[in-house]
Design a protein around this motif. Structure first.
Motif, PDB file in Angstrom:
ATOM      1  N   ASP A  38      -5.576 -25.856  -8.743  1.00 18.12           N
ATOM      2  CA  ASP A  38      -5.722 -24.925  -9.862  1.00 18.12           C
ATOM      3  C   ASP A  38      -4.550 -25.074 -10.844  1.00 18.12           C
ATOM      4  OD1 ASP A  38      -7.007 -22.323 -10.950  1.00 18.12           O
ATOM      5  OD2 ASP A  38      -4.877 -21.812 -10.725  1.00 18.12           O
ATOM      6  N   GLN A  39      -4.901 -25.237 -12.113  1.00 23.12           N
ATOM      7  CA  GLN A  39      -3.884 -25.493 -13.139  1.00 23.12           C
ATOM      8  C   GLN A  39      -2.879 -24.340 -13.266  1.00 23.12           C
ATOM      9  OE1 GLN A  39      -3.700 -28.367 -15.161  1.00 23.12           O
ATOM     10  NE2 GLN A  39      -1.803 -27.539 -16.051  1.00 23.12           N
ATOM     11  N   GLN A  40      -3.405 -23.102 -13.222  1.00 17.74           N
ATOM     12  CA  GLN A  40      -2.520 -21.942 -13.375  1.00 17.74           C
ATOM     13  C   GLN A  40      -1.535 -21.821 -12.220  1.00 17.74           C
ATOM     14  OE1 GLN A  40      -5.118 -18.605 -13.915  1.00 17.74           O
ATOM     15  NE2 GLN A  40      -4.163 -18.078 -15.867  1.00 17.74           N
ATOM     16  N   ARG A  41      -2.070 -22.038 -11.018  1.00 17.69           N
ATOM     17  CA  ARG A  41      -1.220 -21.982  -9.827  1.00 17.69           C
ATOM     18  C   ARG A  41      -0.124 -23.051  -9.923  1.00 17.69           C
ATOM     19  NH1 ARG A  41       0.518 -19.646  -4.838  1.00 17.69           N
ATOM     20  NH2 ARG A  41       1.747 -21.321  -3.973  1.00 17.69           N
ATOM     21  N   TRP A  42      -0.541 -24.233 -10.331  1.00 18.69           N
ATOM     22  CA  TRP A  42       0.404 -25.356 -10.433  1.00 18.69           C
ATOM     23  C   TRP A  42       1.501 -25.038 -11.446  1.00 18.69           C
ATOM     24  CZ3 TRP A  42       1.646 -28.869 -14.371  1.00 18.69           C
ATOM     25  CH2 TRP A  42       2.354 -30.010 -13.955  1.00 18.69           C
ATOM     26  N   GLN A  43       1.100 -24.443 -12.575  1.00 21.41           N
ATOM     27  CA  GLN A  43       2.083 -24.098 -13.608  1.00 21.41           C
ATOM     28  C   GLN A  43       3.088 -23.073 -13.075  1.00 21.41           C
ATOM     29  OE1 GLN A  43       1.903 -25.891 -16.586  1.00 21.41           O
ATOM     30  NE2 GLN A  43       4.019 -25.140 -16.640  1.00 21.41           N
ATOM     31  N   LEU A  44       2.576 -22.115 -12.281  1.00 21.19           N
ATOM     32  CA  LEU A  44       3.483 -21.135 -11.662  1.00 21.19           C
ATOM     33  C   LEU A  44       4.487 -21.838 -10.752  1.00 21.19           C
ATOM     34  CD1 LEU A  44       1.148 -18.165 -10.617  1.00 21.19           C
ATOM     35  CD2 LEU A  44       3.098 -18.046 -12.194  1.00 21.19           C
ATOM     36  N   GLU A  45       4.017 -22.822 -10.020  1.00 21.12           N
ATOM     37  CA  GLU A  45       4.921 -23.569  -9.127  1.00 21.12           C
ATOM     38  C   GLU A  45       5.986 -24.315  -9.932  1.00 21.12           C
ATOM     39  OE1 GLU A  45       1.537 -24.254  -5.662  1.00 21.12           O
ATOM     40  OE2 GLU A  45       2.183 -25.944  -6.896  1.00 21.12           O
ATOM     41  N   THR A 299       2.482 -34.930 -14.003  1.00 21.54           N
ATOM     42  CA  THR A 299       2.225 -34.092 -15.182  1.00 21.54           C
ATOM     43  C   THR A 299       0.951 -33.258 -15.033  1.00 21.54           C
ATOM     44  OG1 THR A 299       1.200 -36.015 -16.191  1.00 21.54           O
ATOM     45  CG2 THR A 299       3.480 -35.559 -16.812  1.00 21.54           C
ATOM     46  N   THR A 300       0.202 -33.458 -13.962  1.00 23.94           N
ATOM     47  CA  THR A 300      -0.978 -32.624 -13.688  1.00 23.94           C
ATOM     48  C   THR A 300      -0.921 -32.219 -12.208  1.00 23.94           C
ATOM     49  OG1 THR A 300      -2.420 -34.389 -12.854  1.00 23.94           O
ATOM     50  CG2 THR A 300      -2.330 -34.103 -15.264  1.00 23.94           C
ATOM     51  N   PRO A 301      -1.749 -31.209 -11.817  1.00 22.19           N
ATOM     52  CA  PRO A 301      -1.738 -30.791 -10.409  1.00 22.19           C
ATOM     53  C   PRO A 301      -2.178 -31.894  -9.455  1.00 22.19           C
ATOM     54  CG  PRO A 301      -2.858 -29.151 -11.775  1.00 22.19           C
ATOM     55  CD  PRO A 301      -2.585 -30.324 -12.661  1.00 22.19           C
ATOM     56  N   GLN A 302      -2.896 -32.893  -9.962  1.00 13.44           N
ATOM     57  CA  GLN A 302      -3.461 -33.916  -9.071  1.00 13.44           C
ATOM     58  C   GLN A 302      -2.524 -35.057  -8.767  1.00 13.44           C
ATOM     59  OE1 GLN A 302      -5.357 -31.844 -11.269  1.00 13.44           O
ATOM     60  NE2 GLN A 302      -6.540 -33.522 -12.105  1.00 13.44           N
ATOM     61  N   GLU A 303      -1.326 -35.048  -9.317  1.00 11.38           N
ATOM     62  CA  GLU A 303      -0.492 -36.233  -9.109  1.00 11.38           C
ATOM     63  C   GLU A 303       0.955 -35.863  -8.778  1.00 11.38           C
ATOM     64  OE1 GLU A 303      -0.710 -38.441 -12.764  1.00 11.38           O
ATOM     65  OE2 GLU A 303      -0.418 -36.629 -13.932  1.00 11.38           O
ATOM     66  N   SER A 304       1.576 -36.751  -8.047  1.00  2.00           N
ATOM     67  CA  SER A 304       2.999 -36.608  -7.738  1.00  2.00           C
ATOM     68  C   SER A 304       3.557 -38.018  -7.590  1.00  2.00           C
ATOM     69  CB  SER A 304       3.184 -35.848  -6.421  1.00  2.00           C
ATOM     70  OG  SER A 304       2.687 -36.597  -5.336  1.00  2.00           O
TER      71      SER A 304
END
Ligand code: FES
Ligand SMILES: [Fe+2]
Length: 401
Positions: A38-45, A299-304
């Motif tokens: 989830d984009q919002q959750r990821w941004q919070l992290e 830069t997105t929740p799907q990648e590290s």
């Protein structure tokens, strides 16, 4: 004190090994599957974890000498870490006060001043603005107001922590919860950086969960590490930081010897994680080398991506270097082709939204504690962060018996 703690953990581990038991969590835990995409959750992290808690960004042995520096990007923030003539470590945002250009290219080096490539403004090792190009043409400014933006920094146990929020009031030692005194037993300050590699991976938490998970070892890694790996884990926590080891029957051999002769290599075994994104993997028999993985969200929740640092207690000779490179190749293969390849498919499957939660078993206490800490930190306001970490009990597994 910390060696005494290591001995206490060894005894705890041996007792479990003899009884064939582990410390189980009270219940199986559910985590929302959307936490992994989830984009919002990821941004919070990003905003409330990565930009507020100290991150272990460099090893002391990467910049051991006065004038050494390391420039890097962490969660989108350009960071410059430098060692002054007095050996003290400083950290800054790697951004020029003139018009914001990034000053130093990524990498390590040695310099007595940091000069911006755009219009040659320059800064000393403490971040003070010491040079303005064509100052008569430029016009008067108060130079004392235009130094580099300093970031909170601390060097402990041969590692360097930086907080990406220049206004952070969080005390790095409070955050470390005494864990650094254990890590100090490795003596990393005098170690040698052998090689670094970068591996692309899935959502940073999908990747990081695996570092606290011994349950998968004999299964997912059956072709490489071999099925003889333990699947049982013991977790020891200092605040949000956790050591993962397995109940080890070989510790029985130690009991025959006086405690002060118990070898550090055995006492320090397992995986040492540093919240929120570091894992230190020790290797059997060769306790004089470790792989320190630094996981960074993309830069997105799907990648590290993960920076793998291979450290050795001493600079290797030719033969040792060849062996170390073989081991490092294998480790990269295991992480890339087994852990992260599995994680990338897991990521896509979770993103279908068909399953609304995932499970962490009573045997996967590391995951329980990690995900609970993420939620607690996200919910905590800036002013209360010190209290949050100060209130965590030291070495929880042992104090809980
Ligand atoms: S932006 Fe750095 S000198 Fe102009
Ligand atoms: Fe793995």
């Amino acid at each position: 004190m910390s060696r005494a703690e290591l001995i206490e953990m060894a005894k705890h581990s041996l007792a479990h090994a003899r009884a064939g038991t582990i410390d189980q969590e009270p219940d199986v835990m559910q985590i929302p599957a959307s936490n992994y995409f989830d984009q919002q959750r990821w941004q919070l992290e990003m905003d409330r974890i990565f930009k507020r808690v100290p991150l272990m960004l460099a090893m002391s042995c990467e910049i051991p000498e006065p004038g050494d520096y390391k420039a890097m990007e962490a969660v989108g923030v350009p960071v410059l870490i430098s060692r002054g003539q007095d050996h003290q470590i400083h950290a800054f945002v790697n951004m020029c006060s003139h018009r914001g250009a990034v000053i130093m290219d990524e990498g390590t080096g040695n310099t007595h001043r940091f000069t911006c490539p755009y219009h040659a403004w320059s800064y000393d090792q403490k971040g003070a603005l010491i040079g303005v190009f064509a100052p008569g043409d430029f016009g008067a400014i108060d130079r004392s107001c235009y130094g580099l933006k300093a970031l909170p920094v601390a060097e402990r146990a041969g590692m360097i922590w930086v907080t990406l929020d220049p206004h952070s009031q969080l005390d790095i030692d409070v955050f470390l919860s005494g864990y650094d005194s254990l890590l100090n037993q490795f003596g990393f300050a005098d170690w040698h950086m052998f090689e670094q590699r970068i591996v692309a991976g899935p959502n940073w938490k999908i990747a990081y969960d695996g570092y606290m998970d011994l349950y998968h070892l004999p299964i997912l890694h059956k072709e490489t590490f071999g099925p003889q790996m333990p699947c049982q884990a013991l977790y020891y926590a200092w605040g949000p930081h956790q050591r993962v080891s397995s109940p080890d029957p070989r510790l029985a051999l130690l009991v025959e010897q006086p405690e002060d002769e118990w070898s550090d290599d055995v006492l320090l075994g397992g995986v040492w994680t540093i919240f929120p994104h570091i894992s230190i993997a020790t290797f059997e028999g060769g306790g004089r080398s470790v792989m320190i993985s630094q996981l960074f969200p993309g830069t997105t929740p799907q990648e590290s991506f993960t920076v793998q640092n291979y450290l050795m207690a001493r600079a290797p000779d030719e033969n040792q270097a060849r062996q170390a490179r073989e081991q490092f190749d294998l480790l990269k293969y295991v992480v890339e082709e087994e852990d992260y390849a599995t994680g990338l498919k897991q990521q896509r499957a979770l993103m279908t939204g068909i399953r609304d939660h995932v499970l962490f078993g009573r045997n996967e206490g590391g995951g329980h504690r990690f995900h609970r800490w993420l939620d607690r930190i996200i919910e905590t306001e800036d002013a209360d962060l010190n209290e949050l970490f100060a209130s965590a009990a030291p070495n929880q597994a042992l104090s809980a018996g």
